[in-house]
Design an enzyme around this catalytic site. Structure first.
Site, short mmCIF file in Angstrom:
data_model
loop_
_atom_site.label_atom_id
_atom_site.label_comp_id
_atom_site.label_asym_id
_atom_site.label_seq_id
_atom_site.Cartn_x
_atom_site.Cartn_y
_atom_site.Cartn_z
CG ASP A 18 -27.44 -2.08 -24.59
OD1 ASP A 18 -26.91 -2.63 -23.66
OD2 ASP A 18 -28.72 -1.74 -25.25
CG ASP A 25 -32.86 -4.66 -21.12
OD1 ASP A 25 -32.55 -3.43 -20.84
OD2 ASP A 25 -32.93 -5.21 -22.11
CD GLU A 44 -24.78 -8.14 -22.10
OE1 GLU A 44 -25.23 -7.96 -23.41
OE2 GLU A 44 -24.80 -6.98 -21.59
C1 GLC Z 1 -31.44 -3.22 -24.71
C2 GLC Z 1 -30.74 -2.03 -23.67
C3 GLC Z 1 -31.87 -1.23 -23.53
C4 GLC Z 1 -32.33 -0.46 -24.69
C5 GLC Z 1 -32.46 -1.58 -25.90
C6 GLC Z 1 -32.85 -0.85 -27.19
O1 GLC Z 1 -32.26 -3.83 -24.40
O2 GLC Z 1 -30.43 -3.02 -22.39
O3 GLC Z 1 -31.50 -0.28 -22.35
O4 GLC Z 1 -33.27 0.44 -24.76
O5 GLC Z 1 -31.52 -2.68 -25.76
O6 GLC Z 1 -31.49 -0.38 -27.45
#
Ligand code: GLC
Length: 648
Positions: A308, A406, A311
């Site tokens: 995650d 998200d 980007e």
């Molecule tokens: C980002 C991710 C989400 C996750 C959050 C906390 O927003 O896209 O899926 O729950 O971070 O890690």
């Protein structure tokens, strides 16, 4: 037929893996090129031309009539007018009298104007002077896509358990939280294959650490869960916390593995753990090192991961204080308030010796993180693993899947989920899905049930939500048996869904398609965006409206209408044309094409219990080619297919 054209000195993106003949610039057909900064490529569209592709972008399946920007960005406001999402998938197909596709292979920003002014002009503006352009000609859109899928290489193959149902939530903190979620699924008889661990499993959100207070014995816990057929899937973020004594930080600094700032020292950016450094994923030695870090997890028996914030997402930097608005690239109406400036503040050293700001190679960052993890896990594990990422670029589809970030608990986002699936498949991303139920905002019973009825057919089927939103695990709602019915449909369909996914990946084909790809001559099918083909036999027509008790379905040919509810499957054969179909919240209706079959299995509590060979065949066909393996072997091939015949 595919040809390529080079402009300037292209950056290696690793997107295309097969040989494609290189042509002279004069041989470029379909586009007129205008030099300049940016350089642009344009063409005139026919009145009824449809534009497919662009993977993870907003709006419908036909991309015509709007502008899209490839510049990976973390923005949870997934509205139709949002120009870019988390991934850059620069491939599209123009489908009209003739069909051709184009892939603008550059990691820098690209603006796709898909006839936004309504004058029939398609134009692509590339920020960088260095790019590869691939042009694909074919018989129709589907043929163009298949040729493209061939040259970008085989999609990532997850294990069977990754096709099970996954429960996730930002907010599960401890072993006890996770155990409670699992126990509740067991208690209500809702099948479950994995639970995701969001950032709270870590020690202060530091990658490659485990909070010992919350998970005192992660290896033991993981082993115990595996015996029950449940996997844990931890999150890994892109930034490495700046903290002397943090081994990964120390090693990265010592080896010069992090991106640099303007002064030539390691760039500092704030993400969840506070100030971090970004690994320079564009270099092979850095990828090898980063991939090796997953050992701390694989040593605990973990076999699934989600990457995650790649980007990369940035809260503040050493040049921009927290809470301040980033420098806005003024004058660009498509990118209001984007953190453009942040990405000009750090630098990569490419393997070819060139130094590039992140802004210039931006869209490769997340993809190369996925590649690092995928290659690392391949070395660490002797079986297939689950890996999905938020950010991506074409090419990353060979190393992992993606989820669409998200989203929110809205009907609009559910519809978007439907549009994304075929577009992503066209760009190689077969293993994909959205946060079922919606990430931001509060979900409700009706929305989650309708969403599950879509997710049953998407390879990644994960219920995920944000902290501070209402909990949306299936068992939280009234009549959890309705949720059980929908999730159990997934397991009953897995002999088919898994088989279709594996065959599509191995044949470099699509798993989910727009109707028009299977019915190119059917004018009505060309217009439909809210029905999809799933594999070779199934058509789905999900209910996407709040309060709707049914919907109108278009059948391009006679089909078998299959209804699944608490007492199993019922089938009726129905004719071609439009049909009104009612479906209560606890039922799913889908269709089987004429002369095709769908193998369905017995109910199972998870994939470990599932017998892919113990099936009954639905539909009017006589033969089905079923892919079956042990669900984890790395030796996947079409030789794993068995022929099933319907008994007369
Ligand atoms: C980002 C991710 C989400 C996750 C959050 C906390 O927003 O896209 O899926 O729950 O971070 O890690």
């Amino acid at each position: 037929m595919i040809t390529q054209f080079h402009y300037g000195t292209p950056v290696e993106t690793f997107a295309v893996v097969e040989q494609v003949p290189l042509c002279d610039h004069e041989q470029l057909r379909h586009f007129t090129r205008k030099k300049g900064s940016p350089q642009s490529f344009s063409c005139q569209l026919g009145e009824d031309d449809i534009i497919y592709g662009l993977g993870e972008t907003m709006r419908g399946i036909n991309k015509r009539g709007a502008r899209y920007i490839s510049f990976n960005y973390d923005d949870p406001h997934h509205k139709d007018d949002m120009p870019s999402m988390y991934g850059a998938h620069n491939f599209f197909v123009v489908d009209g009298e003739t069909a051709f596709g184009a892939f603008f292979d550059t990691p820098a920003k690209v603006v796709f104007d898909m006839d936004s002014r309504g004058d029939g002009v398609l134009s692509v503006s590339c920020e960088s002077q260095d790019l590869r352009l691939y042009v694909v000609e074919g018989e129709n859109a589907y043929d163009v896509v298949r040729q493209f899928l061939h040259v970008i290489g085989q999609s990532f193959l997850p294990p069977l358990w990754a096709f099970g149902y996954g429960q996730s939530r930002w907010g599960y903190k401890t072993e006890r939280d996770v155990s409670r979620v699992i126990a509740k699924h067991e208690e209500k008889g809702i099948p479950l294959d994995y639970v995701c661990l969001d950032i709270d499993y870590m020690d202060r959100y530091i990658d490659f650490t485990i909070n010992k207070r919350r998970f005192p014995d992660l290896a033991g816990y993981t082993a115990g869960l595996k015996e029950k057929g449940i996997h844990l899937v931890p999150i890994v973020d892109a930034g490495i916390k700046i903290e002397p004594g943090n081994r990964v930080y120390d090693e990265g600094v010592r080896s010069g593995f992090f991106c640099k700032n303007h002064e030539g020292t390691d760039f500092q950016a704030e993400v969840w753990p506070g100030m971090t450094h970004f690994p320079d994923f564009l270099r092979e030695e850095v990828r090898t090192w980063f991939g090796e870090q997953y050992r701390i997890y694989t040593d605990c028996g973990l076999e699934g991961f989600w990457n995650d914030m790649n980007e990369p997402a940035i809260f503040s930097t050493e040049y921009r204080a927290k809470g301040t608005k980033p420098d806005v690239e003024r004058g660009d109406p498509d990118q209001p308030e984007r953190h453009i400036a942040d990405f000009k503040d750090f630098f990569h050293r490419l393997d070819d010796g060139r130094e590039k700001s992140n802004y210039e190679v931006h869209n490769l960052f997340g993809a190369m993180m996925t590649r690092a993890s995928g290659e690392g896990l391949d070395r660490l594990l002797d079986k297939r693993y689950l890996l999905f990422s938020r950010s991506s670029y074409i090419g990353a589809h060979r190393y992992g899947g993606i989820w669409t970030g998200d989203n929110a608990s809205t009907w609009e986002m559910l519809r978007q989920n439907v549009y994304h699936m075929p577009s992503l498949n066209m760009c190689g991303f077969l293993y994909t899905g959205a946060d079922t139920g919606g990430f931001g905002g509060n979900s409700n019973r009706e929305l989650l049930l309708r969403w599950l009825a879509v997710s049953v057919f998407t390879p990644l089927m994960r219920n995920h939500s944000a902290i501070f939103t209402k909990n949306q695990e299936c068992y939280r709602f009234r009549q959890p048996e309705d949720f059980r019915t929908l999730v159990s449909l997934r397991y009953r369909l897995l002999p088919y869904l898994y088989s279709e996914f594996m065959k599509a990946a191995l044949r470099r084909n699509m798993y989910i398609k727009p109707l028009a790809f299977d019915y190119p001559e059917d004018g009505k099918a060309r217009e439909i965006e809210d029905q999809l083909m799933v594999g070779e036999s199934v058509m789905i027509a999900p209910i996407l409206e709040q309060g709707a008790k049914g919907r109108i379905v278009y059948l391009p040919e006679p089909m078998t209408e299959v209804r699944y509810g608490s007492d199993g499957f019922t089938c009726i054969n129905v004719g071609a044309g439009e049909r009104t179909v009612m479906a209560p919240l606890n039922q799913v209706v889908f269709y089987i094409r004429q002369g095709k079959l769908v193998p369905v299995g017995k109910p199972a509590a998870n994939t470990a219990e599932l017998d892919l060979l113990d099936v009954e065949l639905l539909g009017t066909g006589s033969v089905y080619e079923q892919y079956v393996d042990d669900g984890s072997t790395k030796r996947c091939g079409l030789e794993h297919c068995v022929i099933r015949r319907r008994e007369a």
